[in-house]
Design a protein around this motif. Structure first.
Motif, PDB file in Angstrom:
ATOM      1  N   UNK A   1      25.927  32.660  55.853  1.00 40.14           N
ATOM      2  CA  UNK A   1      25.576  31.688  54.834  1.00 40.14           C
ATOM      3  C   UNK A   1      24.410  30.847  55.317  1.00 40.14           C
ATOM      4  N   UNK A   2      23.685  30.237  54.404  1.00 43.43           N
ATOM      5  CA  UNK A   2      22.654  29.271  54.782  1.00 43.43           C
ATOM      6  C   UNK A   2      22.793  28.064  53.862  1.00 43.43           C
ATOM      7  N   UNK A   3      22.245  26.928  54.297  1.00 45.31           N
ATOM      8  CA  UNK A   3      22.358  25.746  53.447  1.00 45.31           C
ATOM      9  C   UNK A   3      21.306  25.750  52.353  1.00 45.31           C
ATOM     10  N   UNK A   4      20.065  25.735  52.731  1.00 46.13           N
ATOM     11  CA  UNK A   4      18.968  25.703  51.766  1.00 46.13           C
ATOM     12  C   UNK A   4      17.720  26.136  52.501  1.00 46.13           C
ATOM     13  N   UNK A   5      16.649  26.302  51.763  1.00 49.58           N
ATOM     14  CA  UNK A   5      15.375  26.661  52.381  1.00 49.58           C
ATOM     15  C   UNK A   5      14.473  25.445  52.254  1.00 49.58           C
TER      16      UNK A   5
ATOM     17  N   UNK B   1      24.870  19.541  40.953  1.00 53.16           N
ATOM     18  CA  UNK B   1      24.326  19.224  42.257  1.00 53.16           C
ATOM     19  C   UNK B   1      24.497  17.740  42.465  1.00 53.16           C
ATOM     20  N   UNK B   2      24.358  17.312  43.704  1.00 54.87           N
ATOM     21  CA  UNK B   2      24.631  15.930  44.041  1.00 54.87           C
ATOM     22  C   UNK B   2      23.362  15.234  44.522  1.00 54.87           C
TER      23      UNK B   2
ATOM     24  N   UNK C   1      19.971  21.992  44.042  1.00 53.83           N
ATOM     25  CA  UNK C   1      20.618  21.872  45.354  1.00 53.83           C
ATOM     26  C   UNK C   1      20.986  20.428  45.658  1.00 53.83           C
ATOM     27  N   UNK C   2      21.868  20.273  46.626  1.00 62.30           N
ATOM     28  CA  UNK C   2      22.411  18.975  47.004  1.00 62.30           C
ATOM     29  C   UNK C   2      22.042  18.659  48.444  1.00 62.30           C
TER      30      UNK C   2
ATOM     31  N   UNK D   1       8.395  25.613  45.977  1.00 63.42           N
ATOM     32  CA  UNK D   1       8.635  25.955  47.372  1.00 63.42           C
ATOM     33  C   UNK D   1       7.753  27.129  47.778  1.00 63.42           C
TER      34      UNK D   1
ATOM     35  N   UNK E   1      15.260  33.270  45.634  1.00 65.83           N
ATOM     36  CA  UNK E   1      16.013  32.096  46.088  1.00 65.83           C
ATOM     37  C   UNK E   1      15.061  31.071  46.688  1.00 65.83           C
ATOM     38  N   UNK E   2      15.128  29.860  46.188  1.00 61.32           N
ATOM     39  CA  UNK E   2      14.208  28.819  46.644  1.00 61.32           C
ATOM     40  C   UNK E   2      13.368  28.361  45.473  1.00 61.32           C
TER      41      UNK E   2
ATOM     42  N   UNK F   1       6.732  30.468  49.371  1.00 54.54           N
ATOM     43  CA  UNK F   1       7.496  31.688  49.685  1.00 54.54           C
ATOM     44  C   UNK F   1       6.945  32.346  50.953  1.00 54.54           C
TER      45      UNK F   1
ATOM     46  N   UNK G   1      17.815  17.126  53.017  1.00 56.71           N
ATOM     47  CA  UNK G   1      17.808  17.029  51.556  1.00 56.71           C
ATOM     48  C   UNK G   1      16.980  18.158  50.952  1.00 56.71           C
TER      49      UNK G   1
ATOM     50  N   UNK H   1      16.231  32.833  54.827  1.00 54.40           N
ATOM     51  CA  UNK H   1      16.330  33.598  53.575  1.00 54.40           C
ATOM     52  C   UNK H   1      16.604  35.075  53.869  1.00 54.40           C
ATOM     53  N   UNK H   2      15.978  35.548  54.941  1.00 53.98           N
ATOM     54  CA  UNK H   2      16.111  36.964  55.306  1.00 53.98           C
ATOM     55  C   UNK H   2      17.562  37.342  55.656  1.00 53.98           C
TER      56      UNK H   2
ATOM     57  N   UNK I   1      13.637  21.637  44.650  1.00 57.16           N
ATOM     58  CA  UNK I   1      14.932  22.337  44.677  1.00 57.16           C
ATOM     59  C   UNK I   1      16.106  21.384  44.425  1.00 57.16           C
ATOM     60  N   UNK I   2      15.836  20.073  44.344  1.00 56.41           N
ATOM     61  CA  UNK I   2      16.891  19.144  43.937  1.00 56.41           C
ATOM     62  C   UNK I   2      17.320  19.401  42.493  1.00 56.41           C
TER      63      UNK I   2
ATOM     64  N   UNK J   1      20.297  35.669  54.795  1.00 51.28           N
ATOM     65  CA  UNK J   1      21.280  35.166  53.830  1.00 51.28           C
ATOM     66  C   UNK J   1      22.090  36.339  53.256  1.00 51.28           C
TER      67      UNK J   1
ATOM     68  N   UNK K   1      17.993  37.409  46.011  1.00 50.64           N
ATOM     69  CA  UNK K   1      17.637  36.889  47.336  1.00 50.64           C
ATOM     70  C   UNK K   1      16.142  36.580  47.410  1.00 50.64           C
TER      71      UNK K   1
ATOM     72  N   UNK L   1      32.108  32.299  54.252  1.00 51.16           N
ATOM     73  CA  UNK L   1      31.282  31.110  54.032  1.00 51.16           C
ATOM     74  C   UNK L   1      30.986  30.824  52.559  1.00 51.16           C
TER      75      UNK L   1
END
Lengths: 422, 422
Positions: free
Chosen positions: A220-224, B380-381, A370-371, A15, B216-217, A17, A361, A213-214, A366-367, A216, B213, B369
């Motif tokens: 909350x956040x889901x993913x990047x 993970x899913x 992460x989900x 990913x 993360x990613x 940055x 997704x 990301x900043x 990151x899978x 977080x 932090x 959260x």
């Protein structure tokens, strides 16, 4: 499309940055929104989206006009997709549970929906009603009371009719004309027009990703999210024309998108490569798709199925298609993938729009950890501990022993004082 | 301990985002580890922990010595706590599922454990075997194959015997003598001695939090931890001596720790305040606990139970104790808390060490959260989509309609090509 041997190839992605400049730009935007509220939002929307707004929030009149402007058939299809997405996500609901012991103890886990979420929907020149459905329906299924959307407006200050209809069909009442890092800032800190939320979800460009990301920790956040990817595993039974169409459907997203085919069949590799060239010719987004295929498109030839599966787990692709004679037989070997599409009918767009599973997704490997976006993202759990009187009598000395082992005397005494008085 | 009216008080906390200096220090450490590997780790461990190491990894001989140095009774209690933690977390296991339709479609969700995780365990002068158990056992229950621990060594280069025994009892074979942001760097980028992991979990100081932090990613992280907190709701049936002991058990952690009591009883408020002063006197960590109570300790008097509950949901405390005549009756009103301790026996240390639920909990209001560390953090899913032939025939035109609505023609054609040839 280039063909190469899988063996020895470096295939893992990471990913992005972001650059220092992008990061500083994001921090500066977030600070501006935090300090100046709506004033900053109006200014930044003028600057980045070219839109001079009077109001950040979409009105009921705009939503009514959106319905009037859309084909009834389109509205029906949006409704049917929404129903499918809702049905799938309902299966993800988790229940609170408790377990009891004879010594009086009750332990458990309470599941509670989040109070409020902000869903980012990419926009501007393009319009993604499907992203509205995928972002908001799981939240609604989870029981979130307040669901807000932010999406960048077009230069004339409007939002695409299909996006507004999708939002309304998902039961969302708060839609803001805000894009980029400034939307993340508004949801995090709140402004005069936008109340802050507890969590921000949804994909966006690199500025949105860095802004998430900043912030977080505050929210909350889901993913990047990074650029979109597909990886297809095909054996000799696969139809090259289908494979090519699926690779191109990924490539048309943007130049950064990645399309990978791994196959054990040299013939499938060669035919698919030709089909990609052939189908590319007549695509409206040919320029983007071609650039993407040239930069990030590869057909790998694997010596064995095992080698191909290892490559899949190494890449941990966002979308994985398995086009083989017994696709389900390979499922147990797939460790890392956002969504797994099995068999010749399961073209990625089936999942992008309609089948029901989420299209938000994990990307860029990151899978591995992460989900897909889902109901899990919109609930949180609390542990439940009710210790029995007998349990405390039986275990109290053990607990204070552990506390003293860690040098935490007050912890030990909190137990001891209860034992003394029993 | 100060007493004030709850009404009108500002009680919400926010997670510290760190200063610019702290952030720059963390980025510099991460870069150093990324570029220099082990060399950086040896240098930084000398600088921050005062330890000159020859080897970063704990040896089997060190673990044997740890067992020999500990009381058998202590080892037994560690084992019993581990068994309780394991039993609780087994209840969190989620299963893969599928759902089928008559049109041939199979949709589902595959649950897969992560391949590898790094667990950070705070250390140095203190030793937290309980944090080892809480960090590693959920990973092991989830089925993670490679579980590594990093914890800062003491100045003589050793790790506390209780930490080593707890790690060994949890089945962990990789223990590294690395602390702070450098441990996060080692787990993220890998070095000669430390293979990279897919996710980093566990609480640490502000440098560890900021480093997590930052990475993360590239890797997954659990949450960003702030100082520890307790909030107690007590009605007139609560025993002030117990309440005071529980508040102090939180306050002894560090000066930044927060201890809040909310009560509808003025008498309970006044008696608890006196008890805190009385019990504080004889505590070995009196200085820390006193500083914490003075800076962050408050007793609020609520006019009604409802007012108290609202305050709890506003704070979203890491630890919540409900000491009331019918504690379970209030459970449905609690929206945000990391762990909820119900009734007079359920002193926080019961959950810190022994009952089974995790003690790694969301702090600083992030329980709005986030959830306690658990099996969910180590799986993970992946979505499963196998579209039926009949389904594609029935839905294909709708899917390509939605794709065209978004201007993605190649998506539409990936469906159309399959319909043409059916």
């Amino acid at each position: 499309m280039k063909i190469q041997q899988l063996k020895g190839a470096r295939i893992r992605k990471q990913l992005s940055q972001g650059t220092n400049e992008q990061r500083e730009a994001v921090i500066s935007i977030l600070n501006q929104v935090k300090e100046q509220g709506d004033t900053a939002l109006f200014e930044l929307t003028g600057k980045f989206d070219g839109a001079q707004l009077d109001d950040l929030k979409v009105t009921d009149v705009e939503i009514e006009k959106a319905y009037a402007s859309l084909d009834v058939e389109v509205i029906d299809v949006i409704r049917e997709a929404a129903a499918n997405i809702k049905a799938y996500h309902k299966k993800q609901i988790q229940e609170s549970w408790i377990t009891t012991k004879k010594d009086g103890t009750v332990l458990g886990q309470k599941v509670t929906p989040l109070d409020s979420v902000g869903v980012y929907v990419p926009g501007g020149t393009a319009a993604y009603p499907s992203s509205v459905l995928m972002g908001t329906i799981p939240a609604s299924v989870a029981g979130v009371e307040r669901i807000a959307i932010a999406t960048p407006p077009r230069a004339d200050g409007s939002i695409s009719a299909s996006v507004l209809v999708a939002a309304n069909e998902s039961g969302v009442s708060e839609i803001y004309k805000i894009g980029g890092a400034q939307a993340v800032g508004a949801f995090t800190f709140g402004t005069e027009s936008v109340a802050p939320v507890d969590k921000i979800v949804g994909p966006g460009n690199i500025y949105v990703a860095l802004a998430k990301r900043e912030v977080f920790g505050i929210v909350g956040i889901d993913m990047i999210a990074g650029p979109s990817e597909i990886m297809i595993y095909a054996d000799e039974t696969a139809k090259p024309a289908y494979l090519a169409a699926d690779l191109l459907s990924q490539a048309e997203h943007d130049q950064m998108a990645t399309s990978i085919l791994v196959t054990t069949s040299i013939e499938v590799a060669e035919e698919t490569s030709k089909e990609v060239i052939r189908q590319l010719e007549s695509l409206p987004r040919k320029e983007i798709a071609e650039a993407s295929i040239i930069s990030n498109g590869v057909i790998y030839i694997a010596n064995t199925e095992e080698e191909a599966i290892n490559a899949i787990n190494e890449v941990a692709p966002e979308h994985l298609e398995i086009v083989a004679h017994e696709p389900f037989e390979l499922l147990g070997q797939i460790k890392h993938a956002g969504a797994i599409f099995l068999g010749k009918n399961s073209s990625e767009p089936v999942g992008d729009y309609f089948a029901g599973p989420n299209h938000v997704l994990p990307t860029s490997g990151t899978a591995r950890f992460s989900s897909p976006l889902g109901v899990d993202d919109f609930i949180k759990k609390s542990s439940i501990i009710s210790y029995g009187t007998d349990a405390l009598y039986n275990d109290g000395r053990k607990i204070s022993k552990l506390a003293r082992l860690e040098g935490l005397e007050a912890h030990a005494r909190a137990i001891d004082i209860r034992l003394e008085e029993e």
